[in-house]
Write a protein that holds these residues in place. Sequence first.
Motif, PDB file in Angstrom:
ATOM      1  N   ASN A  57      34.570  29.641  31.464  1.00 45.10           N
ATOM      2  CA  ASN A  57      34.837  30.374  30.221  1.00 45.10           C
ATOM      3  C   ASN A  57      35.409  31.761  30.496  1.00 45.10           C
ATOM      4  OD1 ASN A  57      34.013  28.305  28.540  1.00 45.10           O
ATOM      5  ND2 ASN A  57      31.905  29.029  28.389  1.00 45.10           N
ATOM      6  N   ILE A  58      34.985  32.392  31.587  1.00 46.02           N
ATOM      7  CA  ILE A  58      35.576  33.683  31.960  1.00 46.02           C
ATOM      8  C   ILE A  58      37.056  33.500  32.270  1.00 46.02           C
ATOM      9  CG2 ILE A  58      35.646  35.435  33.780  1.00 46.02           C
ATOM     10  CD1 ILE A  58      32.633  35.373  33.856  1.00 46.02           C
ATOM     11  N   LYS A  59      37.374  32.434  33.013  1.00 49.37           N
ATOM     12  CA  LYS A  59      38.780  32.159  33.312  1.00 49.37           C
ATOM     13  C   LYS A  59      39.566  31.907  32.027  1.00 49.37           C
ATOM     14  CE  LYS A  59      40.335  28.200  34.914  1.00 49.37           C
ATOM     15  NZ  LYS A  59      40.665  27.046  35.796  1.00 49.37           N
ATOM     16  N   GLY A  60      38.955  31.167  31.106  1.00 48.50           N
ATOM     17  CA  GLY A  60      39.616  30.905  29.827  1.00 48.50           C
ATOM     18  C   GLY A  60      39.804  32.164  29.004  1.00 48.50           C
ATOM     19  N   ASP A  61      38.778  33.007  28.981  1.00 48.49           N
ATOM     20  CA  ASP A  61      38.877  34.283  28.257  1.00 48.49           C
ATOM     21  C   ASP A  61      40.008  35.130  28.824  1.00 48.49           C
ATOM     22  OD1 ASP A  61      36.665  33.594  26.714  1.00 48.49           O
ATOM     23  OD2 ASP A  61      35.248  34.671  28.010  1.00 48.49           O
ATOM     24  N   ALA A  62      40.090  35.180  30.167  1.00 52.93           N
ATOM     25  CA  ALA A  62      41.122  35.988  30.822  1.00 52.93           C
ATOM     26  C   ALA A  62      42.519  35.465  30.483  1.00 52.93           C
ATOM     27  CB  ALA A  62      40.910  35.988  32.331  1.00 52.93           C
ATOM     28  N   SER A  63      42.680  34.165  30.501  1.00 50.19           N
ATOM     29  CA  SER A  63      43.984  33.573  30.169  1.00 50.19           C
ATOM     30  C   SER A  63      44.349  33.844  28.719  1.00 50.19           C
ATOM     31  CB  SER A  63      43.963  32.068  30.442  1.00 50.19           C
ATOM     32  OG  SER A  63      43.728  31.797  31.809  1.00 50.19           O
ATOM     33  N   LEU A  64      43.378  33.703  27.845  1.00 47.81           N
ATOM     34  CA  LEU A  64      43.607  33.938  26.423  1.00 47.81           C
ATOM     35  C   LEU A  64      44.006  35.388  26.166  1.00 47.81           C
ATOM     36  CD1 LEU A  64      43.455  32.489  23.639  1.00 47.81           C
ATOM     37  CD2 LEU A  64      41.105  33.334  23.463  1.00 47.81           C
ATOM     38  N   CYS A  65      43.401  36.303  26.927  1.00 49.07           N
ATOM     39  CA  CYS A  65      43.682  37.736  26.755  1.00 49.07           C
ATOM     40  C   CYS A  65      44.831  38.214  27.651  1.00 49.07           C
ATOM     41  CB  CYS A  65      42.418  38.554  27.050  1.00 49.07           C
ATOM     42  SG  CYS A  65      41.054  38.235  25.908  1.00 49.07           S
ATOM     43  N   LYS A  66      45.480  37.275  28.341  1.00 51.70           N
ATOM     44  CA  LYS A  66      46.610  37.588  29.225  1.00 51.70           C
ATOM     45  C   LYS A  66      46.216  38.612  30.296  1.00 51.70           C
ATOM     46  CE  LYS A  66      49.977  36.611  25.573  1.00 51.70           C
ATOM     47  NZ  LYS A  66      51.107  37.125  24.764  1.00 51.70           N
ATOM     48  N   PHE A  67      45.026  38.405  30.849  1.00 50.50           N
ATOM     49  CA  PHE A  67      44.502  39.290  31.899  1.00 50.50           C
ATOM     50  C   PHE A  67      44.504  38.504  33.203  1.00 50.50           C
ATOM     51  CE2 PHE A  67      40.548  41.634  33.605  1.00 50.50           C
ATOM     52  CZ  PHE A  67      41.332  42.603  34.207  1.00 50.50           C
ATOM     53  N   GLU A  68      45.598  38.585  33.947  1.00 50.02           N
ATOM     54  CA  GLU A  68      45.791  37.772  35.147  1.00 50.02           C
ATOM     55  C   GLU A  68      44.721  38.016  36.204  1.00 50.02           C
ATOM     56  OE1 GLU A  68      49.663  37.973  36.816  1.00 50.02           O
ATOM     57  OE2 GLU A  68      50.682  37.365  34.974  1.00 50.02           O
ATOM     58  N   LEU A  69      44.284  39.251  36.343  1.00 49.60           N
ATOM     59  CA  LEU A  69      43.276  39.571  37.341  1.00 49.60           C
ATOM     60  C   LEU A  69      42.006  38.761  37.095  1.00 49.60           C
ATOM     61  CD1 LEU A  69      42.044  41.213  39.651  1.00 49.60           C
ATOM     62  CD2 LEU A  69      41.537  43.018  37.994  1.00 49.60           C
ATOM     63  N   GLY A  70      41.567  38.689  35.837  1.00 50.61           N
ATOM     64  CA  GLY A  70      40.361  37.940  35.508  1.00 50.61           C
ATOM     65  C   GLY A  70      40.479  36.479  35.881  1.00 50.61           C
ATOM     66  N   ALA A  72      42.555  35.224  38.127  1.00 52.62           N
ATOM     67  CA  ALA A  72      42.698  35.114  39.585  1.00 52.62           C
ATOM     68  C   ALA A  72      41.353  35.182  40.292  1.00 52.62           C
ATOM     69  CB  ALA A  72      43.614  36.218  40.099  1.00 52.62           C
ATOM     70  N   ILE A  73      40.430  35.948  39.748  1.00 56.40           N
ATOM     71  CA  ILE A  73      39.096  36.071  40.343  1.00 56.40           C
ATOM     72  C   ILE A  73      38.227  34.875  39.979  1.00 56.40           C
ATOM     73  CG2 ILE A  73      36.938  37.376  40.155  1.00 56.40           C
ATOM     74  CD1 ILE A  73      38.550  39.925  40.230  1.00 56.40           C
ATOM     75  N   ALA A  74      38.290  34.439  38.736  1.00 55.03           N
ATOM     76  CA  ALA A  74      37.402  33.366  38.269  1.00 55.03           C
ATOM     77  C   ALA A  74      37.799  31.996  38.813  1.00 55.03           C
ATOM     78  CB  ALA A  74      37.378  33.337  36.747  1.00 55.03           C
ATOM     79  N   HIS A  75      39.096  31.757  38.971  1.00 51.61           N
ATOM     80  CA  HIS A  75      39.553  30.408  39.336  1.00 51.61           C
ATOM     81  C   HIS A  75      38.984  29.903  40.672  1.00 51.61           C
ATOM     82  CE1 HIS A  75      42.044  26.865  39.540  1.00 51.61           C
ATOM     83  NE2 HIS A  75      42.498  27.251  40.715  1.00 51.61           N
ATOM     84  N   GLY A 125      42.683  43.055  46.050  1.00 53.92           N
ATOM     85  CA  GLY A 125      43.619  42.191  46.747  1.00 53.92           C
ATOM     86  C   GLY A 125      42.921  41.373  47.823  1.00 53.92           C
ATOM     87  N   GLU A 126      42.110  42.055  48.649  1.00 53.15           N
ATOM     88  CA  GLU A 126      41.368  41.364  49.700  1.00 53.15           C
ATOM     89  C   GLU A 126      40.389  40.362  49.106  1.00 53.15           C
ATOM     90  OE1 GLU A 126      41.776  44.613  49.374  1.00 53.15           O
ATOM     91  OE2 GLU A 126      41.852  45.678  51.299  1.00 53.15           O
ATOM     92  N   LEU A 127      39.757  40.736  47.982  1.00 50.21           N
ATOM     93  CA  LEU A 127      38.786  39.848  47.347  1.00 50.21           C
ATOM     94  C   LEU A 127      39.449  38.558  46.871  1.00 50.21           C
ATOM     95  CD1 LEU A 127      35.967  39.230  46.213  1.00 50.21           C
ATOM     96  CD2 LEU A 127      36.599  40.504  44.151  1.00 50.21           C
ATOM     97  N   VAL A 128      40.551  38.674  46.153  1.00 55.17           N
ATOM     98  CA  VAL A 128      41.206  37.487  45.615  1.00 55.17           C
ATOM     99  C   VAL A 128      41.748  36.602  46.737  1.00 55.17           C
ATOM    100  CG1 VAL A 128      43.143  36.658  44.231  1.00 55.17           C
ATOM    101  CG2 VAL A 128      41.735  38.533  43.393  1.00 55.17           C
ATOM    102  N   GLU A 129      42.377  37.211  47.729  1.00 56.24           N
ATOM    103  CA  GLU A 129      42.885  36.425  48.854  1.00 56.24           C
ATOM    104  C   GLU A 129      41.752  35.702  49.577  1.00 56.24           C
ATOM    105  OE1 GLU A 129      45.077  39.086  51.315  1.00 56.24           O
ATOM    106  OE2 GLU A 129      46.867  39.078  50.038  1.00 56.24           O
ATOM    107  N   GLY A 130      40.644  36.400  49.766  1.00 54.92           N
ATOM    108  CA  GLY A 130      39.494  35.785  50.433  1.00 54.92           C
ATOM    109  C   GLY A 130      38.893  34.656  49.618  1.00 54.92           C
TER     110      GLY A 130
END
Length: 367
Positions: A57-70, A72-75, A125-130
């Motif tokens: 749901n966090i990933k869905g919320d981020a997509s709905l709000c066009k917040f790519e960072l959210g 990218a972290i949730a997926h 950046g390091e967090l998402v890549e990791g």
Amino acid sequence: MDIRSIIAPVIQDREALEEFADALSDRAPQIENDVARLKKTPADREITADLFRAIHNIKGDASLCKFELGAAIAHPIESMMSRFREGEIPFSDLLAELILLTIDRLELATDALLARKSLENLHLGELVEGLEKLAQIPAAEVDHHCADLIELVTGFASVIGDISSRPPRVATPKSEQKNASTDLHFFRSLALQLESRSPLFKGRTMRILRLALETNKAAHLAVDPVQLEAAVYLHDIGMMLLPEAVWLKVGKMTDEDKLALRNHPGFAAGILQRMPGWEAAAEMVAQHHEMPNGGGYPKELQSSEICPGAKILSIVDAFEAVMLKHIHRGKNRSVLRAIAEINACDTQFAPEWIAPFNSVIRKTIES
């Protein structure tokens, strides 16, 4: 994904980001609760489904709000939960800690963007890549990668012990400071009275005192330890002169609450200013909510105007506050995530005191 959209995301719709922040604030407590429950009963399919759904749901919320960072972290976290759900990997303590750290980082990033602050110290950046690598590596390597990623993002090892609430060894007041021991005993009794106003504060005074004295010791006693001890005891005593509905409030504070809180350093410092021999402690107390960039209160002082003792007190007091910040979610924040948050606040604290403070925390790791 373009890494620049993670390190320095462009806010396309501020109202949408605010909506995401509100939704995340509602979902984060559920995630903390589910993680704690799943650590105890990892075979519970219902809890597993709840946690997976919350991340999804966090990933869905981020997509709905066009917040790519959210997104990218949730997926990748969602992918890890899918692997756990299918029995491919275990739900280890390290994976649990990494999930909670990731949600913390997402909350910090969202708050920083809304406040127009830098995200540089969050190491996104390091967090998402990791996380992306973690979602794909063999099961046998998951825990090792979790530990490495936690240390990469926070600068600290993945396992940290508790901060002791036992009284630390304190300095003996100099003989020329008349009645110092008697005064300190009185100050300490006031601090313990403050503690008694809420079960959440139990052991708070001694934890802060221990960290303050050890941080000062790590910097070769740059501050008079007796004056620092007095400042620790009384720095928040002014809270007791405010309505309890303000300083014992659970959850977010209103602008009116924050305005009222700005008065408490002055109340406490006023007590010390009227007692001969405690001028240095009074200055520490008066300034312990000032920030090196001039964004603190009550006088918006710059770094050079803030005394060293206040800079120590600012860090250790904030650390304790972060530990309790999410107590309404049903669990204390781990020492690891609290110290990581302190280090991520690059403008709030004096950098010359962060290093000694970190060295004290590292001693806790090694003990």
